[in-house]
Design an enzyme around this catalytic site. Structure first.
Site, mmCIF file in Angstrom:
data_model
loop_
_atom_site.group_PDB
_atom_site.id
_atom_site.type_symbol
_atom_site.label_atom_id
_atom_site.label_comp_id
_atom_site.label_asym_id
_atom_site.label_seq_id
_atom_site.Cartn_x
_atom_site.Cartn_y
_atom_site.Cartn_z
ATOM 1 N N LYS A 1 17.465 -19.640 2.088
ATOM 2 C CA LYS A 1 17.991 -20.128 0.426
ATOM 3 C C LYS A 1 16.947 -19.851 -0.575
ATOM 4 O O LYS A 1 15.789 -19.575 -0.233
ATOM 5 C CB LYS A 1 18.484 -21.529 0.562
ATOM 6 C CG LYS A 1 19.618 -21.785 1.546
ATOM 7 C CD LYS A 1 20.156 -23.350 1.488
ATOM 8 C CE LYS A 1 21.539 -23.518 2.390
ATOM 9 N NZ LYS A 1 22.021 -24.910 2.119
ATOM 10 N N TYR B 1 31.119 -20.760 0.685
ATOM 11 C CA TYR B 1 31.103 -22.274 0.714
ATOM 12 C C TYR B 1 32.574 -22.797 0.462
ATOM 13 O O TYR B 1 32.731 -24.188 0.010
ATOM 14 C CB TYR B 1 30.416 -22.955 0.014
ATOM 15 C CG TYR B 1 28.894 -22.834 0.267
ATOM 16 C CD1 TYR B 1 28.454 -23.584 1.423
ATOM 17 C CD2 TYR B 1 27.695 -22.323 -0.454
ATOM 18 C CE1 TYR B 1 27.182 -23.515 1.946
ATOM 19 C CE2 TYR B 1 26.367 -22.137 -0.030
ATOM 20 C CZ TYR B 1 26.079 -22.731 1.371
ATOM 21 O OH TYR B 1 24.942 -22.833 1.796
ATOM 22 N N ASN C 1 17.612 -27.407 0.957
ATOM 23 C CA ASN C 1 17.361 -27.681 1.988
ATOM 24 C C ASN C 1 16.735 -26.251 2.811
ATOM 25 O O ASN C 1 16.967 -26.241 4.037
ATOM 26 C CB ASN C 1 18.176 -28.271 2.897
ATOM 27 C CG ASN C 1 19.587 -27.515 3.146
ATOM 28 O OD1 ASN C 1 19.587 -26.541 2.427
ATOM 29 N ND2 ASN C 1 20.562 -28.319 3.241
ATOM 30 N N GLU D 1 31.613 -15.828 8.626
ATOM 31 C CA GLU D 1 30.562 -15.763 7.526
ATOM 32 C C GLU D 1 29.691 -14.338 7.704
ATOM 33 O O GLU D 1 29.509 -13.693 6.528
ATOM 34 C CB GLU D 1 29.655 -16.979 7.733
ATOM 35 C CG GLU D 1 30.253 -18.150 7.348
ATOM 36 C CD GLU D 1 29.242 -19.486 7.598
ATOM 37 O OE1 GLU D 1 29.340 -20.536 7.210
ATOM 38 O OE2 GLU D 1 27.819 -19.123 8.540
ATOM 39 N N HIS E 1 20.326 -21.903 5.738
ATOM 40 C CA HIS E 1 21.750 -22.290 6.224
ATOM 41 C C HIS E 1 21.854 -21.556 7.585
ATOM 42 O O HIS E 1 21.339 -20.675 7.876
ATOM 43 C CB HIS E 1 22.831 -21.234 5.241
ATOM 44 C CG HIS E 1 24.034 -21.157 5.872
ATOM 45 N ND1 HIS E 1 25.086 -22.106 5.863
ATOM 46 C CD2 HIS E 1 24.574 -20.195 6.758
ATOM 47 C CE1 HIS E 1 26.293 -21.821 6.311
ATOM 48 N NE2 HIS E 1 25.740 -20.613 6.994
HETATM 49 P P1 IDP Z 1 24.844 -27.575 6.634
HETATM 50 O O1 IDP Z 1 24.306 -26.534 5.753
HETATM 51 O O2 IDP Z 1 23.865 -28.597 7.314
HETATM 52 O O3 IDP Z 1 25.966 -27.308 7.470
HETATM 53 P P2 IDP Z 1 27.039 -28.835 4.818
HETATM 54 O O4 IDP Z 1 27.709 -30.263 5.018
HETATM 55 O O5 IDP Z 1 27.999 -27.721 5.142
HETATM 56 O O6 IDP Z 1 25.421 -28.668 5.518
HETATM 57 O O7 IDP Z 1 26.785 -28.587 3.321
HETATM 58 C C1 IDP Z 1 26.679 -27.282 2.983
HETATM 59 C C2 IDP Z 1 25.276 -27.208 2.165
HETATM 60 O O8 IDP Z 1 25.495 -27.927 0.796
HETATM 61 C C3 IDP Z 1 24.090 -28.088 2.339
HETATM 62 O O9 IDP Z 1 23.050 -26.970 3.174
HETATM 63 C C4 IDP Z 1 23.508 -28.244 1.180
HETATM 64 O O10 IDP Z 1 22.656 -27.259 0.557
HETATM 65 C C5 IDP Z 1 24.663 -28.727 0.325
HETATM 66 N N1 IDP Z 1 24.896 -30.194 0.244
HETATM 67 C C6 IDP Z 1 25.538 -30.706 1.428
HETATM 68 N N2 IDP Z 1 25.624 -31.905 0.950
HETATM 69 C C7 IDP Z 1 25.340 -32.423 -0.111
HETATM 70 C C8 IDP Z 1 25.056 -33.567 -1.311
HETATM 71 O O11 IDP Z 1 25.403 -34.326 -0.732
HETATM 72 N N3 IDP Z 1 24.564 -33.072 -2.270
HETATM 73 C C9 IDP Z 1 24.170 -31.972 -2.781
HETATM 74 N N4 IDP Z 1 24.266 -30.633 -1.853
HETATM 75 C C10 IDP Z 1 24.725 -30.996 -0.589
HETATM 76 MG MG MG Z 2 27.844 -26.143 6.971
#
Ligand code: IDP
Ligand code: MG
Length: 140
Positions: A9, A49, A112, A126, A115
């Site tokens: 990312k 997304y 984070n 994807e 992905h």
């Molecule tokens: P993942 O990447 O671990 O599968 P997902 O729930 O699919 O997590 O969420 C996609 C992305 O959205 C996350 O990797 C993160 O960048 C962002 N995200 C998820 N939850 C939050 C939140 O509560 N606040 C802000 N960004 C979030």
């Molecule tokens: Mg996810």
């Protein structure tokens, strides 16, 4: 053989962590079969997304993921989806296990670092957003 999509990312690319993250994922035993660098536009980001469209963090997530270049990669191997997600760690770096990529390099729950697709079926959808079939190059 199972495939999974990985994105390094924008926060991680900007901190020059692309090679480190791809390297750690190679060390899981999964094989790199496609790689490119790009900057997502809003259309691609919203498609990628789309399952999160109704979530409160969606607009912020789209702004963040389009904010700078990313590295897109496809890894292939036995149980590739789970293997890569285990190496990445929990979504929230504060909750991620020791030794995971997000624990070491994630800034917060949004930024984070990486992905990984969450199922083999999601991975197929994807991967098509970033690569043609001809761009997937299995090593023998
Ligand atoms: P993942 O990447 O671990 O599968 P997902 O729930 O699919 O997590 O969420 C996609 C992305 O959205 C996350 O990797 C993160 O960048 C962002 N995200 C998820 N939850 C939050 C939140 O509560 N606040 C802000 N960004 C979030
Ligand atoms: Mg996810």
């Amino acid at each position: 053989m199972e495939k999974t999509l990985v994105l390094v990312k924008p926060d991680a690319v900007a901190r020059r962590l692309s090679g480190e993250i791809i390297g750690r994922l190679e060390k899981t035993g999964m094989t790199l079969v496609a790689l490119r660098m790009l900057q997502m536009d809003r259309g691609l980001a919203e498609r990628h997304y789309s399952p999160h469209r109704e979530r409160p963090f969606f607009d912020g997530l789209i702004n963040y993921i389009t904010s700078g270049p990313i590295v897109a990669a496809v890894f292939e191997g036995n149980d590739a989806v789970n293997t890569i997600r285990s190496a990445m760690g929990s979504t929230d770096p504060a909750k991620a296990s020791e030794g995971t990529i997000r624990k070491d390099y994630g800034i917060d729950i949004e930024r984070n670092a990486v992905h990984g697709s969450d199922s083999a079926q999601t991975a197929e959808q994807e991967i098509k957003l970033y690569f043609s079939d001809a761009e997937l190059l299995p090593c023998t």
